[in-house]
Write an enzyme that holds these catalytic residues in place. Structure first.
Site, PDB file in Angstrom:
ATOM      1  N   GLY A  63       0.784  -1.241   0.000  1.00  0.00           N
ATOM      2  CA  GLY A  63       0.000   0.000   0.000  1.00  0.00           C
ATOM      3  C   GLY A  63       0.809   1.280   0.000  1.00  0.00           C
ATOM      4  O   GLY A  63       0.398   2.289  -0.567  1.00  0.00           O
TER       5      GLY A  63
ATOM      6  N   ASP B 130      -5.869   1.970  10.153  1.00  0.00           N
ATOM      7  CA  ASP B 130      -7.295   1.694  10.353  1.00  0.00           C
ATOM      8  C   ASP B 130      -7.482   1.214  11.798  1.00  0.00           C
ATOM      9  O   ASP B 130      -7.581   2.010  12.719  1.00  0.00           O
ATOM     10  CB  ASP B 130      -7.717   0.657   9.308  1.00  0.00           C
TER      11      ASP B 130
ATOM     12  N   PHE C 242     -14.192   3.249   2.881  1.00  0.00           N
ATOM     13  CA  PHE C 242     -13.089   2.490   2.299  1.00  0.00           C
ATOM     14  C   PHE C 242     -12.553   3.301   1.137  1.00  0.00           C
ATOM     15  O   PHE C 242     -13.295   3.671   0.227  1.00  0.00           O
ATOM     16  CB  PHE C 242     -13.540   1.104   1.852  1.00  0.00           C
ATOM     17  N   VAL C 243     -11.241   3.625   1.178  1.00  0.00           N
ATOM     18  CA  VAL C 243     -10.683   4.521   0.171  1.00  0.00           C
ATOM     19  C   VAL C 243      -9.638   3.792  -0.687  1.00  0.00           C
ATOM     20  O   VAL C 243      -9.000   2.838  -0.233  1.00  0.00           O
ATOM     21  CB  VAL C 243     -10.073   5.789   0.825  1.00  0.00           C
TER      22      VAL C 243
ATOM     23  N   ASP D 250      -5.458  -0.052  -2.324  1.00  0.00           N
ATOM     24  CA  ASP D 250      -6.208  -0.919  -3.225  1.00  0.00           C
ATOM     25  C   ASP D 250      -7.534  -1.366  -2.616  1.00  0.00           C
ATOM     26  O   ASP D 250      -7.747  -1.288  -1.408  1.00  0.00           O
ATOM     27  CB  ASP D 250      -5.396  -2.174  -3.531  1.00  0.00           C
TER      28      ASP D 250
ATOM     29  N   ARG E  59      -4.745   0.864  -7.270  1.00  0.00           N
ATOM     30  CA  ARG E  59      -3.534   1.450  -6.677  1.00  0.00           C
ATOM     31  C   ARG E  59      -2.958   2.561  -7.543  1.00  0.00           C
ATOM     32  O   ARG E  59      -2.264   3.439  -7.055  1.00  0.00           O
ATOM     33  CB  ARG E  59      -2.442   0.380  -6.508  1.00  0.00           C
TER      34      ARG E  59
HETATM   35  P1  IMP Z   1      -4.928  -1.850  10.219  1.00  0.00           P
HETATM   36  O1  IMP Z   1      -4.001  -2.935  10.614  1.00  0.00           O
HETATM   37  O2  IMP Z   1      -6.369  -2.210  10.536  1.00  0.00           O
HETATM   38  O3  IMP Z   1      -4.560  -0.493  10.728  1.00  0.00           O
HETATM   39  O4  IMP Z   1      -4.957  -1.813   8.644  1.00  0.00           O
HETATM   40  C1  IMP Z   1      -3.991  -1.197   7.887  1.00  0.00           C
HETATM   41  C2  IMP Z   1      -3.963  -1.793   6.504  1.00  0.00           C
HETATM   42  O5  IMP Z   1      -5.276  -2.145   6.046  1.00  0.00           O
HETATM   43  C3  IMP Z   1      -3.476  -0.738   5.541  1.00  0.00           C
HETATM   44  O6  IMP Z   1      -2.060  -0.821   5.394  1.00  0.00           O
HETATM   45  C4  IMP Z   1      -4.209  -1.086   4.278  1.00  0.00           C
HETATM   46  O7  IMP Z   1      -3.477  -2.048   3.561  1.00  0.00           O
HETATM   47  C5  IMP Z   1      -5.502  -1.706   4.737  1.00  0.00           C
HETATM   48  N1  IMP Z   1      -6.612  -0.725   4.747  1.00  0.00           N
HETATM   49  C6  IMP Z   1      -7.292  -0.261   5.804  1.00  0.00           C
HETATM   50  N2  IMP Z   1      -8.247   0.622   5.433  1.00  0.00           N
HETATM   51  C7  IMP Z   1      -8.146   0.726   4.088  1.00  0.00           C
HETATM   52  C8  IMP Z   1      -8.855   1.505   3.105  1.00  0.00           C
HETATM   53  O8  IMP Z   1      -9.775   2.309   3.368  1.00  0.00           O
HETATM   54  N3  IMP Z   1      -8.450   1.323   1.815  1.00  0.00           N
HETATM   55  C9  IMP Z   1      -7.441   0.475   1.453  1.00  0.00           C
HETATM   56  N4  IMP Z   1      -6.763  -0.257   2.345  1.00  0.00           N
HETATM   57  C10 IMP Z   1      -7.115  -0.133   3.650  1.00  0.00           C
END
Ligand code: IMP
Length: 202
Positions: free
Chosen positions: A66, A124, A174-175, A181, A187
């Site tokens: 990402g 997130d 969700f972005v 992606d 991407r």
């Molecule tokens: P976390 O571990 O829940 O903080 O998630 C982080 C990872 O989830 C990011 O590095 C992204 O790969 C993916 N992610 C979380 N939210 C989004 C979103 O809105 N769009 C795309 N990828 C996301």
């Protein structure tokens, strides 16, 4: 160019117009913010390391896939000596849901004694960064800072100190785009956009 005009058709999604609800940050806004972040981070490392900057430059670590686009732009906005590397993680969650995390690719550079700047696309729940910070601290990093392009606050489960943030996302959208992606697509968009809820698989 607006999202609707982007000449990209996605098999299974129709045109981008069908999948993208709205552009949150366009290319110009992102590039301006990345330049500001790069300048700020460079100043902070200069203040932190002084003349030692040349001998032990910060190791800028992208969390792939990402952060690939953000990392490339951010590095070029930092006018100081630096090295770069990447880690790759796999989350067992499907589509837009977070899941258990596995390290697919570790640093190629020893972390011991290094000043590490982690570069993440979006935070997130915070679980990915929590996992990675524990991993790197256990390997003796001299300092650890985090730069996230987007801080998506509503679903945070683990408190993570973010040193640098590009943009705040206060809603649970969700972005995609600028490296982010959905199911490996989108991407390559130069802007960040929210997907329509109906474009996300159930
Ligand atoms: P976390 O571990 O829940 O903080 O998630 C982080 C990872 O989830 C990011 O590095 C992204 O790969 C993916 N992610 C979380 N939210 C989004 C979103 O809105 N769009 C795309 N990828 C996301």
């Amino acid at each position: 160019m607006s999202a609707a005009e982007t000449p990209l058709a996605e098999p299974g999604w129709g045109s981008l117009e069908d999948a993208v609800a709205r552009v949150l940050w366009d290319e110009e806004a992102i590039q301006k913010r990345v330049r500001e972040l790069g300048a700020q981070i460079a100043r902070d490392y200069q203040a932190l390391l002084g003349s030692a900057l040349g001998e032990n430059p910060p190791l800028v670590v992208g969390i792939f896939r990402g952060a690939i686009v953000f990392l490339a732009d951010l590095m070029r906005a930092m006018p100081i000596p630096l090295e770069c590397d990447y880690v790759q993680l796999y989350s067992y969650g499907k589509g837009s849901e977070a899941g258990e995390i596995q390290l697919l690719r570790d640093l190629g550079t020893p972390a011991q004694g290094r000043h590490i700047l982690l570069v993440e696309d979006i935070v997130d729940t915070g679980q990915t960064l929590h996992f990675l910070c524990e991993h790197l601290e256990a390997r003796g990093a001299a300092s650890l800072k985090i730069c996230a392009l987007i801080d998506k606050k509503p679903r945070r489960r683990v408190k993570i100190p973010l040193d640098y943030v590009g943009f705040l996302l206060e809603e649970d959208a969700f972005v995609v785009g600028y490296g982010l992606d959905y199911a490996e697509r989108f991407r390559n968009l130069p802007y960040v956009a929210a997907l329509k809820p109906e474009a996300l698989a159930p």
